[in-house]
Structure formats: C-alpha cells, structure tokens
Enzyme design. Structure first.
Site, short mmCIF file in Angstrom:
data_model
loop_
_atom_site.label_atom_id
_atom_site.label_comp_id
_atom_site.label_asym_id
_atom_site.label_seq_id
_atom_site.Cartn_x
_atom_site.Cartn_y
_atom_site.Cartn_z
N TYR A 162 3.69 -2.26 2.49
CA TYR A 162 3.44 -1.31 1.40
C TYR A 162 3.11 -2.06 0.11
O TYR A 162 2.14 -1.74 -0.59
CB TYR A 162 4.66 -0.42 1.21
CG TYR A 162 4.48 0.73 0.26
CD1 TYR A 162 3.98 1.95 0.71
CD2 TYR A 162 4.83 0.62 -1.09
CE1 TYR A 162 3.84 3.03 -0.16
CE2 TYR A 162 4.68 1.68 -1.95
CZ TYR A 162 4.19 2.88 -1.49
OH TYR A 162 4.04 3.94 -2.36
N SER B 211 1.45 2.60 -7.16
CA SER B 211 2.90 2.71 -7.20
C SER B 211 3.42 1.66 -8.17
O SER B 211 2.71 0.71 -8.52
CB SER B 211 3.47 2.44 -5.80
OG SER B 211 4.86 2.20 -5.82
#
Length: 266
Positions: free
Chosen positions: A161, A148
């Site tokens: 995350y 990401s």
C-alpha cells in the site's frame, strides 16, 4: 514577464460540472461512492467504475434525479486495457480504487503485492493515459488521485500500500507537469484513516500485526499520530476532490492536498 493576475471582485462560483463527464474508480463504496455522488450533484455525468455490480446499481439508484446522474461501469482494474478504454472522453478522472493487506514484509504474499501495485498504480497510469487525449483536445481537464497520508509517510506492515501510494504521488506530479500547458491539473488528496469498509477490514489484521486487542486498534494504531482524534468521513474527502475541480482551484496542480488531522505536522 507576464502581466500580474488581477483577482475578480465577484464571488467565486459554486462548483458546476454540467456537461462534463467524470470517471470515479472504486465507486461502489467508501470514498469513491461519496465522490461519485458529489460530482453528480455538481452536474457531472459520472461513470462509476467498480467490480461490485450490485453496489454500483444501488449507487445509480441513489443518484436518480441528481444532477448529471451516475452510469454504472462494471470493471476489474486488473484488466488494464479495458481501464484505459473506459477513461476515453472523460473531463474529470478520480483515481480512487484501492485494497489493503497488513502483513510484515517477510510474510507478505508476492501475488498480493503485484495486485496492489497493479490496481493502485499501474491502473491509474492507464486511466490517465486514456483520459488525456480528450482533455488535451479541449484544453481542460481535472485529474484527482486519492492518495493517502501513506503517500507521504510509511507505516509498518503496509509495504504494498505504501509503495503504491508513494508511486501515485510521483505519477500525479508528472501528469501535472505535462498537463499544465494543456489546461489539465493533476493533484493528490491525502486523507488519514477514513471511515470505510476498507478500514474496517484492516482492524483484525492490525490487531494481529501489533499484538493488541481489536478494540484498541482505532485509538492505539490508527489515531495514534493524528492530532484530531477521530476518523475522517468519506464525504469530507469528496469535498476536497470537488474543490480541486472548481474554477478557483485552476492554479493548484502537482500538489498533495493533505487531510490528516495533523499527522504530518509531527
């Protein structure tokens, strides 16, 4: 000193994964679903891994008659031993499964932090560990880790995350260094916000964390740092994943393939 590489004058071949086996985690929806369909269309036999049995069956039905086809494999990645076994014999491994919770650190449940790190970092390690013997044995393999922009940047309220994605970047680079002598590449693909169910589930949490209305979250939070003011589609990420499996990408390893609309250009 090695001889210089002489590029072929022939056009680069289209992606052909006929005879190859690919494993995609988190395959029942979003990015994973798009990757599974793209790799099957390229001829790979795809092991589609997810907890969602109904979603996998729907995916397999969608792929009937498509290239190598899709084989549903219901698996909870918290079962690390089973994850490692599932990866045995794979030629292409796409570590995609993920989950998200948006909370300040002081309110973040430790059990959820543990789950996120297990699914998004420890499970990819075990999957890579399970896949490498076969890849090394044949002198060819492709590992693509769906990271990401949060593998390169941090955002508030996403401690688990961001930690998992930063760790995945390091794991991917280590696999690249170890795999290079064996014909195995390892790379990350780093999208910004992708139009998936995971993103939709974040909107209410983001609104609460930032104290703004839900309808302002996409423009005011998710796209704030992006020069291209739109969400990425799962199929766009799948094309990047597919490219990293192609012959013309054989010299690309240990890198982060960024699809962030200009976010990290700041």
């Amino acid at each position: 000193m090695t001889a210089p590489h002489t590029p072929s004058t022939r056009l680069a071949p289209l992606l052909d994964l006929g005879g190859r086996t690919a494993l995609v985690t988190g395959a029942a929806g979003g990015i994973g679903r798009a990757c599974a369909l793209r790799l099957a269309a390229a001829g790979a036999k795809v092991r589609a891994v997810d907890r969602d049995a109904a979603g996998l069956e729907e995916l397999a039905g969608r792929a009937r008659g498509l290239g190598g086809g899709i084989e549903p494999h219901v698996l909870d990645l918290m079962d690390l031993d089973a994850a490692e076994l599932a990866a045995a014999g794979t030629d292409v491994l796409v570590n995609n499964a993920g989950l998200q919770l948006v909370r300040p650190i002081e309110d973040f449940p430790p059990a959820v932090f543990h789950t996120v790190l297990t699914v998004m970092l420890e499970a990819p390690f075990r999957l890579i560990r399970g896949a490498l013997p076969h890849m090394y044995g044949q002198g060819w393999g492709r590992i693509v880790n769906v990271s990401s922009v949060h593998g390169l940047r941090a955002s508030a309220y996403k401690s688990a995350y961001v930690s998992a994605k930063h760790g995945l970047e390091g794991l991917s680079k280590t696999a690249a260094l170890e795999g290079a002598p064996h014909g195995v590449t390892s790379n990350c693909v780093n999208p910004a916000y992708v139009r998936t169910p995971l993103l939709e589930q974040q909107i209410a949490d983001q609104a609460r964390a930032h104290d703004i209305p839900e309808e302002e979250v996409v423009a005011g939070v998710m796209l704030q740092d992006s020069a291209v003011k739109r969400l990425i589609e799962p199929e766009e990420v799948a094309e990047a994943v597919a490219y990293l499996c192609a012959p013309q990408a054989s010299f690309i390893t240990g890198t982060s393939f960024v699809l962030d609309g200009g976010w990290t250009a700041h």
